[in-house]
Design a protein around this motif. Structure first.
Motif, PDB file in Angstrom:
ATOM      1  N   UNK A   1       0.825  -1.225   0.000  1.00  0.00           N
ATOM      2  CA  UNK A   1       0.000   0.000   0.000  1.00  0.00           C
ATOM      3  C   UNK A   1       0.857   1.273   0.000  1.00  0.00           C
ATOM      4  N   UNK A   2       2.110   1.138   0.415  1.00  0.00           N
ATOM      5  CA  UNK A   2       2.970   2.332   0.490  1.00  0.00           C
ATOM      6  C   UNK A   2       3.507   2.723  -0.879  1.00  0.00           C
ATOM      7  N   UNK A   3       3.362   1.806  -1.845  1.00  0.00           N
ATOM      8  CA  UNK A   3       3.851   2.069  -3.208  1.00  0.00           C
ATOM      9  C   UNK A   3       2.696   2.173  -4.197  1.00  0.00           C
ATOM     10  N   UNK A   4       1.510   2.334  -3.676  1.00  0.00           N
ATOM     11  CA  UNK A   4       0.339   2.577  -4.527  1.00  0.00           C
ATOM     12  C   UNK A   4       0.268   4.072  -4.821  1.00  0.00           C
ATOM     13  N   UNK A   5       0.193   4.450  -6.120  1.00  0.00           N
ATOM     14  CA  UNK A   5       0.090   5.885  -6.425  1.00  0.00           C
ATOM     15  C   UNK A   5      -1.263   6.440  -5.984  1.00  0.00           C
TER      16      UNK A   5
ATOM     17  N   UNK B   1       3.077   8.164  -4.888  1.00  0.00           N
ATOM     18  CA  UNK B   1       2.868   7.024  -3.994  1.00  0.00           C
ATOM     19  C   UNK B   1       2.679   7.460  -2.542  1.00  0.00           C
ATOM     20  N   UNK B   2       1.978   6.625  -1.801  1.00  0.00           N
ATOM     21  CA  UNK B   2       1.662   6.909  -0.395  1.00  0.00           C
ATOM     22  C   UNK B   2       2.906   7.315   0.385  1.00  0.00           C
ATOM     23  N   UNK B   3       3.960   6.521   0.283  1.00  0.00           N
ATOM     24  CA  UNK B   3       5.181   6.774   1.047  1.00  0.00           C
ATOM     25  C   UNK B   3       5.748   8.157   0.769  1.00  0.00           C
ATOM     26  N   UNK B   4       5.710   8.547  -0.512  1.00  0.00           N
ATOM     27  CA  UNK B   4       6.288   9.846  -0.892  1.00  0.00           C
ATOM     28  C   UNK B   4       5.471  10.989  -0.328  1.00  0.00           C
ATOM     29  N   UNK B   5       4.154  10.820  -0.357  1.00  0.00           N
ATOM     30  CA  UNK B   5       3.301  11.884   0.197  1.00  0.00           C
ATOM     31  C   UNK B   5       3.591  12.103   1.690  1.00  0.00           C
TER      32      UNK B   5
ATOM     33  N   UNK C   1      13.847   2.269  -1.338  1.00  0.00           N
ATOM     34  CA  UNK C   1      13.632   3.470  -0.514  1.00  0.00           C
ATOM     35  C   UNK C   1      14.877   4.350  -0.531  1.00  0.00           C
ATOM     36  N   UNK C   2      16.057   3.715  -0.481  1.00  0.00           N
ATOM     37  CA  UNK C   2      17.290   4.511  -0.550  1.00  0.00           C
ATOM     38  C   UNK C   2      17.360   5.283  -1.878  1.00  0.00           C
ATOM     39  N   UNK C   3      16.987   4.610  -2.956  1.00  0.00           N
ATOM     40  CA  UNK C   3      16.979   5.263  -4.276  1.00  0.00           C
ATOM     41  C   UNK C   3      15.972   6.419  -4.296  1.00  0.00           C
ATOM     42  N   UNK C   4      14.791   6.167  -3.711  1.00  0.00           N
ATOM     43  CA  UNK C   4      13.742   7.192  -3.698  1.00  0.00           C
ATOM     44  C   UNK C   4      14.208   8.427  -2.920  1.00  0.00           C
ATOM     45  N   UNK C   5      14.896   8.195  -1.807  1.00  0.00           N
ATOM     46  CA  UNK C   5      15.386   9.331  -0.997  1.00  0.00           C
ATOM     47  C   UNK C   5      16.334  10.203  -1.819  1.00  0.00           C
ATOM     48  N   UNK C   6      17.175   9.562  -2.611  1.00  0.00           N
ATOM     49  CA  UNK C   6      18.113  10.335  -3.455  1.00  0.00           C
ATOM     50  C   UNK C   6      17.349  11.072  -4.554  1.00  0.00           C
ATOM     51  N   UNK C   7      16.469  10.333  -5.203  1.00  0.00           N
ATOM     52  CA  UNK C   7      15.711  10.898  -6.334  1.00  0.00           C
ATOM     53  C   UNK C   7      14.845  12.088  -5.899  1.00  0.00           C
ATOM     54  N   UNK C   8      14.267  11.964  -4.675  1.00  0.00           N
ATOM     55  CA  UNK C   8      13.349  13.004  -4.185  1.00  0.00           C
ATOM     56  C   UNK C   8      14.059  14.081  -3.360  1.00  0.00           C
ATOM     57  N   UNK C   9      15.371  13.865  -3.149  1.00  0.00           N
ATOM     58  CA  UNK C   9      16.169  14.830  -2.371  1.00  0.00           C
ATOM     59  C   UNK C   9      15.611  15.039  -0.964  1.00  0.00           C
ATOM     60  N   UNK C  10      15.255  13.903  -0.326  1.00  0.00           N
ATOM     61  CA  UNK C  10      14.811  13.994   1.071  1.00  0.00           C
ATOM     62  C   UNK C  10      16.069  14.005   1.943  1.00  0.00           C
ATOM     63  N   UNK C  11      16.690  15.182   1.967  1.00  0.00           N
ATOM     64  CA  UNK C  11      18.004  15.291   2.606  1.00  0.00           C
ATOM     65  C   UNK C  11      17.953  15.109   4.113  1.00  0.00           C
TER      66      UNK C  11
ATOM     67  N   UNK D   1       3.918   5.481   7.925  1.00  0.00           N
ATOM     68  CA  UNK D   1       4.036   5.893   6.515  1.00  0.00           C
ATOM     69  C   UNK D   1       2.690   5.773   5.813  1.00  0.00           C
ATOM     70  N   UNK D   2       1.827   4.928   6.351  1.00  0.00           N
ATOM     71  CA  UNK D   2       0.493   4.692   5.766  1.00  0.00           C
ATOM     72  C   UNK D   2      -0.500   5.807   6.073  1.00  0.00           C
ATOM     73  N   UNK D   3      -0.016   6.881   6.698  1.00  0.00           N
ATOM     74  CA  UNK D   3      -0.868   8.052   6.954  1.00  0.00           C
ATOM     75  C   UNK D   3      -0.311   9.241   6.156  1.00  0.00           C
ATOM     76  N   UNK D   4      -0.591   9.274   4.852  1.00  0.00           N
ATOM     77  CA  UNK D   4       0.014  10.286   3.974  1.00  0.00           C
ATOM     78  C   UNK D   4      -0.621  11.659   4.051  1.00  0.00           C
ATOM     79  N   UNK D   5      -1.745  11.789   4.772  1.00  0.00           N
ATOM     80  CA  UNK D   5      -2.444  13.074   4.800  1.00  0.00           C
ATOM     81  C   UNK D   5      -2.180  13.855   6.082  1.00  0.00           C
ATOM     82  N   UNK D   6      -1.162  13.454   6.819  1.00  0.00           N
ATOM     83  CA  UNK D   6      -0.753  14.240   7.986  1.00  0.00           C
ATOM     84  C   UNK D   6      -0.350  15.625   7.499  1.00  0.00           C
TER      85      UNK D   6
END
Ligand SMILES: Nc1ccn([C@@H]2O[C@H](COP(=O)(O)OP(=O)(O)OP(=O)(O)O)[C@@H](O)[C@H]2O)c(=O)n1
Ligand SMILES: C[C@](O)(CO)[C@H](O)COP(=O)(O)O
Length: 230
Positions: free
Chosen positions: A22-26, A31-35, A61-71, A109-114
């Motif tokens: 569910x965390x990788x569902x757009x 995706x949920x995790x990114x939100x 997730x490590x790749x996503x952090x780099x791609x999204x610049x979640x520094x 992570x499953x609460x993307x609307x915080x």
């Protein structure tokens, strides 16, 4: 408020009730995790982030952090069998990487609307009491049932639906997660402190701060995303 907190984002569950990760569902394309991570990365109240994910998703997730610049993400660590085990792994990472960590927000992570407002409310509340969790008043009548028979109807005015973030003094929750009582199964972090006799208070969550759990939640999530984009 110039105080900041670290965040442990727990994202290592199996999504059994959803039937797929569910965390990788757009949700409207993101995706949920990114939100979820977006809100914590963008909040000035959050200094550092630890993501706890499954072994299988560590690289993604490590790749996503780099791609999204979640520094602010300083570590991506593997989770455990239960949610509480994943939380402990995240706290252990903070203990190792953030000497002197004072406050921590533990969030699904499953609460993307915080929202950033909820984060602010939580840190403010925790600074008053050392431990505070997001919650909203229950809207339905709740029954306690045993073997299909109603055994009690708790007073609804005293019932709250608990959410995350759950915000704590870091030393307090770190020690609690390493206490013998932490062996017992519990579905949220506040329960552990309650068992240890600590007072935990609530602060206002939101009825839109839903946890993506079953297929039906995706319908509401799409509506919430559309509402945000207006
Ligand atoms: N061993 C676990 C179990 C849960 N979680 C995380 O804790 C949050 C709340 O858990 P839940 O909604 O129950 O997620 P799942 O355990 O994946 O769901 P299910 O019970 O349907 O398998 C989620 O972000 C989930 O990824 C975790 O990090 N580690
Ligand atoms: C922590 C929590 O989100 C508070 O409602 C909830 O207990 C998580 O439960 P789950 O079964 O791990 O989703």
């Amino acid at each position: 408020m110039n105080t900041t907190a670290a965040a442990v984002i727990v994202a290592a569950g199996a999504s059994r009730r959803m039937g797929r990760d569910k965390l990788w569902i757009p949700l409207a394309g993101r995706i949920t995790l990114a939100r979820t991570l977006d809100t914590f990365q963008e909040s000035p109240l959050i200094s550092t982030i630890v993501i706890v994910t499954s072994e299988e998703r560590l690289y993604d997730v490590q790749q996503l952090c780099q791609q999204e610049r979640w520094h602010k993400v300083i570590a991506v660590v593997p989770g455990g069998q239960r949610r509480q085990d994943s939380v402990r792994h995240g706290l252990d990472a903070l203990q190792e990487h953030v000497p002197g960590c004072r406050w921590v927000m533990i969030h699904d992570a499953a609460r993307p609307f915080v929202t950033s407002a909820i984060l602010e409310e939580g840190l403010k509340a925790a600074q008053q009491t050392q431990a505070a969790i997001a919650a909203v008043p229950v809207k339905d009548t709740i029954k306690q049932v045993r073997e299909n028979v109603i055994v009690a109807t708790p007073d609804r005015s005293q019932l709250w639906s608990v959410q995350t973030p759950q915000v704590f003094s870091f030393p307090l929750i770190y020690e609690a997660h390493h206490a013998p009582e932490a062996q017992d199964d519990m579905t949220d972090d506040a329960t552990l402190l309650e068992r240890l006799g600590h007072q935990v208070t609530i602060f206002p969550g939101s009825y839109t701060n839903i946890k993506i759990t079953t297929q039906e939640d995706l319908l509401f999530a799409e509506i919430l995303v559309r509402g945000q984009e207006k």
